[in-house]
Design a protein around this motif. Structure first.
Motif, mmCIF file in Angstrom:
data_model
loop_
_atom_site.group_PDB
_atom_site.id
_atom_site.type_symbol
_atom_site.label_atom_id
_atom_site.label_comp_id
_atom_site.label_asym_id
_atom_site.label_seq_id
_atom_site.Cartn_x
_atom_site.Cartn_y
_atom_site.Cartn_z
ATOM 1 N N ARG A 122 -8.881 103.830 51.471
ATOM 2 C CA ARG A 122 -8.738 102.910 52.510
ATOM 3 C C ARG A 122 -9.936 102.300 53.108
ATOM 4 O O ARG A 122 -9.809 101.704 54.495
ATOM 5 N N GLU A 123 -11.060 102.244 52.766
ATOM 6 C CA GLU A 123 -12.259 102.088 52.991
ATOM 7 C C GLU A 123 -12.024 100.472 53.715
ATOM 8 O O GLU A 123 -12.659 100.170 54.533
ATOM 9 N N GLN A 124 -11.883 99.606 52.641
ATOM 10 C CA GLN A 124 -11.839 98.362 53.109
ATOM 11 C C GLN A 124 -10.805 97.912 54.408
ATOM 12 O O GLN A 124 -11.189 97.282 55.131
ATOM 13 N N ALA A 125 -9.630 98.655 54.270
ATOM 14 C CA ALA A 125 -8.544 98.534 55.264
ATOM 15 C C ALA A 125 -9.135 98.884 56.744
ATOM 16 O O ALA A 125 -9.062 98.259 57.756
ATOM 17 N N ILE A 126 -9.939 100.019 56.706
ATOM 18 C CA ILE A 126 -10.681 100.188 57.799
ATOM 19 C C ILE A 126 -11.702 99.396 58.340
ATOM 20 O O ILE A 126 -11.614 98.967 59.714
ATOM 21 N N VAL A 127 -12.555 98.904 57.506
ATOM 22 C CA VAL A 127 -13.765 98.114 57.793
ATOM 23 C C VAL A 127 -13.013 96.742 58.440
ATOM 24 O O VAL A 127 -13.681 96.127 59.515
ATOM 25 N N ASN A 128 -12.086 96.213 57.782
ATOM 26 C CA ASN A 128 -11.215 95.013 58.291
ATOM 27 C C ASN A 128 -10.695 95.355 59.504
ATOM 28 O O ASN A 128 -10.963 94.280 60.296
ATOM 29 N N HIS A 129 -10.370 96.378 60.044
ATOM 30 C CA HIS A 129 -9.756 96.728 60.963
ATOM 31 C C HIS A 129 -10.883 96.801 62.272
ATOM 32 O O HIS A 129 -10.850 96.039 63.318
ATOM 33 N N LEU A 130 -11.795 97.327 61.756
ATOM 34 C CA LEU A 130 -13.055 97.494 62.956
ATOM 35 C C LEU A 130 -13.677 96.016 63.223
ATOM 36 O O LEU A 130 -13.843 95.650 64.516
ATOM 37 N N ALA A 131 -13.463 95.081 62.180
ATOM 38 C CA ALA A 131 -14.083 93.747 62.225
ATOM 39 C C ALA A 131 -13.135 93.021 63.299
ATOM 40 O O ALA A 131 -13.612 92.258 64.217
ATOM 41 N N GLU A 132 -11.853 93.389 63.357
ATOM 42 C CA GLU A 132 -10.796 92.765 64.289
ATOM 43 C C GLU A 132 -11.216 93.157 65.601
ATOM 44 O O GLU A 132 -10.745 92.446 66.799
#
Length: 263
Positions: A122-132
């Motif tokens: 889930r690492e990329q999904a998490i960072v993508n959400h933080l970027a939003e």
């Protein structure tokens, strides 16, 4: 998302506070560069018991505040009590690292510390959400580990056994205990500009009773069938004996920090 493996007891809360002490001493200039300044809106995602949230809120006040998010209700209760006792602006809420329910595009700094290694796949999904969550010009601030390089000098033989079982637990869950070595890649794939990426080795003397994340995860190890109650009792005895006779305990831990700015 993988279940969090650490048990939140008094020694674990003390470990978080010690980690916050170390973080502030080592990273204060990076905090400022990222935007942790008076008046800032800061999201502390995966805040745990809030030791760092309180420090960040103290800097952001007056005018700013910290929104502290965690999925563990017990940890949030500790964080809320600590913030109230400290008199700093911290707003706590329940949420996961990839679904915080915070307002998108509104934060000057979005911080995530030592969470990615517990969320395999889930690492990329998490960072993508933080970027939003970050506003235009805002910064996502990631901190994580390379646990394959952790050492505890002067520890009993039980420590190595604990560490092996702990690493196996994470392997079974698909977690990457060396995720700190690819934080920059995660930020870039989330569409952020990497403005800082560095690593260091923390060297510390663990206080009595502090035995590291492998010990804190003993309940998870037991539930997974990786240890027995006799193993845990044996480790406990070994550490008690070591703490009574050893003055040379030193912990060495590899940590990485990466900052990504939203355009």
């Amino acid at each position: 998302m993988a279940d969090y493996s650490l048990t939140l007891d008094d020694s674990e809360i003390a470990r978080y506070r010690l980690m916050a002490d170390i973080a502030e001493r080592r990273e204060r200039e990076l905090w400022t560069a990222a935007g942790v300044v008076p008046g800032a809106r800061i999201a502390d995602v995966g805040c745990g018991p809030g030791a760092l949230s309180v420090r960040l809120a103290d800097i952001a006040a007056p005018g700013g505040a910290v929104w502290a998010v965690d999925r563990d209700g017990d940890a949030l209760a500790v964080a809320a009590a600590l913030a109230e006792r400290s008199g700093v602006p911290v707003h706590t809420s329940t949420g996961s690292a990839d679904a915080t329910a915070l307002a998108e595009g509104t934060f000057d700094v979005v911080m995530l510390r030592h969470v990615l290694a517990h969320n395999g796949g889930r690492e990329q999904a998490i960072v993508n959400h933080l970027a939003e969550l970050a506003r235009p010009g805002g910064v996502v601030y990631l901190v994580d580990i390379d646990a394959t390089g952790f050492r505890l000098r002067g520890a009993p033989a039980a420590y190595d056994e604990m560490s092996e079982r702990y690493q196996e637990l994470h392997r079974r869950r698909g977690n990457d205990l060396a995720v700190g070595t690819r934080l920059d890649e995660l930020l870039t794939k989330a569409g952020l500009e990497v403005i800082a990426y560095e690593g260091h080795i923390n060297v510390m003397t663990p206080p009595p009773g502090m035995r590291g994340p492998a010990w804190a995860a003993r309940d998870a190890l037991l539930a997974e069938g990786l240890v027995t109650p006799d193993d845990i009792a044996r480790w406990d005895t070994a550490f008690q004996q070591a703490e009574q006779v050893s003055t040379g305990l030193r912990f060495f831990g590899n940590t990485y920090i990466a900052l990504g700015r939203r355009s």
